[in-house]
Design a protein around this motif. Structure first.
Motif, PDB file in Angstrom:
ATOM      1  N   UNK A  13     -31.296 -15.722 -25.560  1.00 61.33           N
ATOM      2  CA  UNK A  13     -31.587 -15.205 -24.224  1.00 61.33           C
ATOM      3  C   UNK A  13     -31.654 -13.681 -24.216  1.00 61.33           C
ATOM      4  N   UNK A  14     -31.416 -13.018 -25.348  1.00 62.45           N
ATOM      5  CA  UNK A  14     -31.543 -11.569 -25.435  1.00 62.45           C
ATOM      6  C   UNK A  14     -30.316 -10.816 -24.991  1.00 62.45           C
ATOM      7  N   UNK A  15     -29.223 -11.492 -24.713  1.00 61.38           N
ATOM      8  CA  UNK A  15     -28.007 -10.837 -24.243  1.00 61.38           C
ATOM      9  C   UNK A  15     -27.290 -10.183 -25.419  1.00 61.38           C
ATOM     10  N   UNK A  16     -27.003  -8.887 -25.291  1.00 61.55           N
ATOM     11  CA  UNK A  16     -26.255  -8.159 -26.306  1.00 61.55           C
ATOM     12  C   UNK A  16     -24.994  -7.630 -25.652  1.00 61.55           C
ATOM     13  N   UNK A  17     -23.841  -8.010 -26.168  1.00 67.36           N
ATOM     14  CA  UNK A  17     -22.576  -7.574 -25.589  1.00 67.36           C
ATOM     15  C   UNK A  17     -22.295  -6.143 -26.033  1.00 67.36           C
ATOM     16  N   UNK A  18     -21.962  -5.277 -25.059  1.00 66.41           N
ATOM     17  CA  UNK A  18     -21.642  -3.885 -25.380  1.00 66.41           C
ATOM     18  C   UNK A  18     -20.200  -3.618 -24.995  1.00 66.41           C
ATOM     19  N   UNK A  19     -19.564  -2.759 -25.734  1.00 64.23           N
ATOM     20  CA  UNK A  19     -18.200  -2.370 -25.414  1.00 64.23           C
ATOM     21  C   UNK A  19     -18.258  -1.220 -24.428  1.00 64.23           C
ATOM     22  N   UNK A  20     -17.926  -1.483 -23.178  1.00 61.99           N
ATOM     23  CA  UNK A  20     -17.978  -0.465 -22.143  1.00 61.99           C
ATOM     24  C   UNK A  20     -16.655   0.259 -22.064  1.00 61.99           C
ATOM     25  N   UNK A  21     -16.706   1.507 -21.606  1.00 64.87           N
ATOM     26  CA  UNK A  21     -15.503   2.309 -21.455  1.00 64.87           C
ATOM     27  C   UNK A  21     -14.649   1.739 -20.329  1.00 64.87           C
ATOM     28  N   UNK A  22     -13.365   1.635 -20.575  1.00 65.65           N
ATOM     29  CA  UNK A  22     -12.465   1.091 -19.566  1.00 65.65           C
ATOM     30  C   UNK A  22     -12.250   2.122 -18.466  1.00 65.65           C
ATOM     31  N   UNK A  23     -12.190   1.645 -17.230  1.00 61.61           N
ATOM     32  CA  UNK A  23     -11.982   2.525 -16.087  1.00 61.61           C
ATOM     33  C   UNK A  23     -10.496   2.801 -15.936  1.00 61.61           C
ATOM     34  N   UNK A  24     -10.171   4.041 -15.584  1.00 67.18           N
ATOM     35  CA  UNK A  24      -8.780   4.449 -15.484  1.00 67.18           C
ATOM     36  C   UNK A  24      -8.585   5.262 -14.206  1.00 67.18           C
ATOM     37  N   UNK A  25      -7.546   4.952 -13.461  1.00 66.82           N
ATOM     38  CA  UNK A  25      -7.214   5.690 -12.252  1.00 66.82           C
ATOM     39  C   UNK A  25      -6.226   6.787 -12.630  1.00 66.82           C
ATOM     40  N   UNK A  26      -6.531   8.016 -12.203  1.00 67.19           N
ATOM     41  CA  UNK A  26      -5.681   9.153 -12.551  1.00 67.19           C
ATOM     42  C   UNK A  26      -4.313   9.009 -11.889  1.00 67.19           C
ATOM     43  N   UNK A  27      -3.266   9.247 -12.647  1.00 63.61           N
ATOM     44  CA  UNK A  27      -1.910   9.139 -12.129  1.00 63.61           C
ATOM     45  C   UNK A  27      -1.583  10.412 -11.337  1.00 63.61           C
ATOM     46  N   UNK A  28      -1.007  10.256 -10.149  1.00 62.51           N
ATOM     47  CA  UNK A  28      -0.658  11.405  -9.315  1.00 62.51           C
ATOM     48  C   UNK A  28       0.731  11.905  -9.680  1.00 62.51           C
ATOM     49  N   UNK A  29       1.002  13.154  -9.303  1.00 57.78           N
ATOM     50  CA  UNK A  29       2.314  13.718  -9.597  1.00 57.78           C
ATOM     51  C   UNK A  29       3.374  13.061  -8.713  1.00 57.78           C
ATOM     52  N   UNK A  30       4.622  13.128  -9.161  1.00 56.32           N
ATOM     53  CA  UNK A  30       5.716  12.494  -8.427  1.00 56.32           C
ATOM     54  C   UNK A  30       5.906  13.161  -7.066  1.00 56.32           C
ATOM     55  N   UNK A  31       5.747  14.495  -6.995  1.00 61.24           N
ATOM     56  CA  UNK A  31       5.905  15.218  -5.733  1.00 61.24           C
ATOM     57  C   UNK A  31       4.850  14.782  -4.714  1.00 61.24           C
ATOM     58  N   UNK A  32       3.603  14.659  -5.170  1.00 64.78           N
ATOM     59  CA  UNK A  32       2.529  14.227  -4.269  1.00 64.78           C
ATOM     60  C   UNK A  32       2.722  12.775  -3.858  1.00 64.78           C
ATOM     61  N   UNK A  33       3.268  11.950  -4.752  1.00 65.41           N
ATOM     62  CA  UNK A  33       3.516  10.546  -4.437  1.00 65.41           C
ATOM     63  C   UNK A  33       4.582  10.415  -3.358  1.00 65.41           C
ATOM     64  N   UNK A  34       5.642  11.238  -3.441  1.00 66.91           N
ATOM     65  CA  UNK A  34       6.740  11.146  -2.482  1.00 66.91           C
ATOM     66  C   UNK A  34       6.421  11.800  -1.147  1.00 66.91           C
ATOM     67  N   UNK A  35       5.702  12.910  -1.153  1.00 66.62           N
ATOM     68  CA  UNK A  35       5.471  13.675   0.076  1.00 66.62           C
ATOM     69  C   UNK A  35       4.055  13.553   0.631  1.00 66.62           C
ATOM     70  N   UNK A  36       3.164  12.903  -0.067  1.00 59.01           N
ATOM     71  CA  UNK A  36       1.807  12.714   0.428  1.00 59.01           C
ATOM     72  C   UNK A  36       0.894  13.857   0.048  1.00 59.01           C
ATOM     73  N   UNK A  37      -0.385  13.684   0.279  1.00 59.96           N
ATOM     74  CA  UNK A  37      -1.390  14.690  -0.044  1.00 59.96           C
ATOM     75  C   UNK A  37      -1.400  15.758   1.041  1.00 59.96           C
TER      76      UNK A  37
END
Length: 64
Positions: A13-37
């Motif tokens: 069927x012409x399908x070729x599997x490619x290894x795609x880059x995994x998506x990653x969510x940037x981790x926020x700092x602890x201060x921003x997590x506790x006190x908000x943006x």
């Protein structure tokens, strides 16, 4: 003659599997997590409020 569902087809069927880059969510700092943006702007149209009194279905239907 029909091919059964479990049988492998002879054509590719012409399908070729490619290894795609995994998506990653940037981790926020602890201060921003506790006190908000600090740059957060609240764009809600109306403020969120809980109504302490819940009306029944019939009261809302008849306007009582």
């Amino acid at each position: 003659m029909c091919i059964p569902h479990g049988a492998a087809g002879t054509k590719s069927n012409g399908y070729i599997e490619t290894n795609q880059e995994k998506k990653h969510v940037k981790m926020v700092s602890k201060d921003e997590f506790e006190h908000g943006d600090p740059d957060f702007i609240d764009e809600r149209v109306k403020p969120y409020t809980k109504s302490s009194k819940k009306s029944s279905f019939f009261a809302s239907l008849f306007g009582v």
